[in-house]
Design a protein around this motif. Structure first.
Motif, PDB file in Angstrom:
ATOM      1  N   GLN A  30       5.937  -2.710   4.709  1.00  8.88           N
ATOM      2  CA  GLN A  30       6.033  -2.837   3.268  1.00  8.88           C
ATOM      3  C   GLN A  30       4.995  -3.846   2.795  1.00  8.88           C
ATOM      4  O   GLN A  30       4.462  -4.628   3.590  1.00  8.88           O
ATOM      5  CB  GLN A  30       7.435  -3.267   2.839  1.00  8.88           C
ATOM      6  N   THR A  31       4.725  -3.826   1.508  1.00 12.51           N
ATOM      7  CA  THR A  31       3.857  -4.829   0.899  1.00 12.51           C
ATOM      8  C   THR A  31       4.703  -6.016   0.488  1.00 12.51           C
ATOM      9  O   THR A  31       5.765  -5.857  -0.118  1.00 12.51           O
ATOM     10  CB  THR A  31       3.136  -4.248  -0.332  1.00 12.51           C
ATOM     11  N   LEU A  32       4.253  -7.219   0.830  1.00 14.93           N
ATOM     12  CA  LEU A  32       4.998  -8.402   0.459  1.00 14.93           C
ATOM     13  C   LEU A  32       5.069  -8.522  -1.059  1.00 14.93           C
ATOM     14  O   LEU A  32       4.097  -8.258  -1.770  1.00 14.93           O
ATOM     15  CB  LEU A  32       4.347  -9.655   1.050  1.00 14.93           C
ATOM     16  N   SER A  33       6.212  -8.960  -1.541  1.00 13.36           N
ATOM     17  CA  SER A  33       6.428  -9.060  -2.985  1.00 13.36           C
ATOM     18  C   SER A  33       5.505 -10.108  -3.601  1.00 13.36           C
ATOM     19  O   SER A  33       5.199 -11.137  -2.983  1.00 13.36           O
ATOM     20  CB  SER A  33       7.884  -9.426  -3.269  1.00 13.36           C
ATOM     21  N   ALA A  34       5.081  -9.844  -4.849  1.00 15.25           N
ATOM     22  CA  ALA A  34       4.299 -10.840  -5.583  1.00 15.25           C
ATOM     23  C   ALA A  34       5.149 -12.049  -5.956  1.00 15.25           C
ATOM     24  O   ALA A  34       4.616 -13.125  -6.237  1.00 15.25           O
ATOM     25  CB  ALA A  34       3.710 -10.214  -6.845  1.00 15.25           C
TER      26      ALA A  34
END
Length: 361
Positions: A30-34
């Motif tokens: 997954q893409t790490l959250s902003a």
């Protein structure tokens, strides 16, 4: 696998005809959250051949023994080790809970792999890149029993969403029960492969920093402070100091690396000096050097900028473990040399790696 099987047998798990033992590798991307904070993995019901193959908890006839952990940046471009991006290594942590008890907490520098390279050019830029890889190996596996509540989290200190997809991999052995058997899962105490780590700001003028004394800071920046609780002891077996350096034209990697490796780490227990450690293998160096117009071509017209990104992993294994007793007064200090042009926005990381023993409460 044979070494892991011996460890499993030594802690009371059978290896016989009642079970099938197979290698296991679980992954989730997954893409790490902003948003700064926790990113949870292995929670989605949506599986994919290439990006996710597991959701916790596991089924009622399985037991997992996890002894390797890796985190990988999956982006196609080389990572630039700016002072901000270096925080992904030293200010961001991976944490694992099983049934509400912490089993692991490490800075990503212990397990992070990323493509990295040297960029040449100003108008047209060419990057020569290679993957810099690392995996965290556990001497004592993390045991995940049937139906255990498992939390796998990356805790961030900043917005790293622009770096793209992050992949977490958990490797080890899968026990599949072919018939029911009883194992006494409740022990009076437990042993864990553990890292006690702390973070501190880099100071260009040099410093002596006291470590493991402050818990009033972000959860991604430390795992424990001293003294240990009344139910814990810890054996220090390996020590690593990760030093991020973002430099300018006046410095070279070799000169800065030499200064970094002069760092001295001291451990004092109950007013007795137990360790004064320095050496070429102590310091992991994360390095970026951006230089404008370092040379000209023969026609004296074309100029070339360079941006060099390097990581050299290290760590010293002690010839004999140092035991930190329950409630002992422990003082750990790091003496850092003065380093010209170093970025003071970077943070160093000190890791004491070994075996944590604690009572089961």
């Amino acid at each position: 696998m044979e070494n892991l099987l011996r460890v499993i047998q030594s802690i009371g798990y059978p290896v016989n005809s009642n079970i099938r033992v197979t290698p296991a590798l679980y992954f989730d991307e997954q893409t790490l959250s902003a948003t700064v904070g926790e990113n949870r993995f292995f929670t989605s019901d949506t599986f994919s051949t290439f990006t996710r193959n597991k959701k916790f908890p596991i089924s009622g006839n399985e037991i997992n023994f996890i002894d390797s952990i890796a985190v990988r940046l999956m982006g196609t471009s080389a990572l630039s080790l700016t002072a901000a991006n270096m925080g992904l290594f030293t200010k961001t942590a991976l944490q694992i809970f099983v049934d509400g008890r912490e089993r692991l907490k490490i800075p990503l520098v212990e397990c992070l792999s990323a493509p990295m390279g040297t960029a040449f050019g100003a108008t047209t830029i060419v990057t020569l890149a290679e993957n810099v890889g690392r995996t965290k190996k556990l001497r004592l596996p993390i045991i995940i029993n049937s139906q255990s509540n498992v939390e796998v989290k990356i805790i961030t200190d900043a917005d790293y969403s622009a770096l793209g997809t992050v992949r977490v991999e958990l490797g080890g052995l899968l026990y599949t029960k072919l018939s029911n058997f009883n194992v006494n899962f409740v022990k009076p105490f437990e042993q864990l492969s553990y890292t006690i780590f702390d973070t501190a700001a880099v100071v260009a003028a040099g410093q002596t920093v006291n470590l493991f004394t402050t818990e009033n800071k972000a959860q991604s920046l430390f795992s424990k402070i001293f003294p240990l609780s009344g139910s814990e002891t810890f054996d220090i077996e390996n020590i690593e100091v990760a030093f991020p350096c973002s430099l300018g034209a006046a410095s070279s990697y070799q000169a800065v690396q030499a200064l970094l490796k002069e760092s001295v780490l001291k451990v004092n227990i109950n007013n007795v000096d137990f360790l004064e450690l320095a050496g070429k293998d102590l310091v992991t160096a994360l390095f970026q050097n951006s230089i404008a117009n370092p040379f000209k071509m023969s026609d004296n017209v074309i100029t070339v900028d360079t941006k060099q990104n390097l990581i050299e992993y290290a760590g010293i294994t002690l010839p004999v473990a140092i035991t930190l007793p329950t409630k002992a007064q422990v003082r750990v200090t790091l003496q850092q040399n003065a380093i010209a042009n170093i970025s003071e926005s970077a943070y160093l990381n000190v890791m004491l790696k070994g075996t944590l023993q604690r009572l089961v409460q």
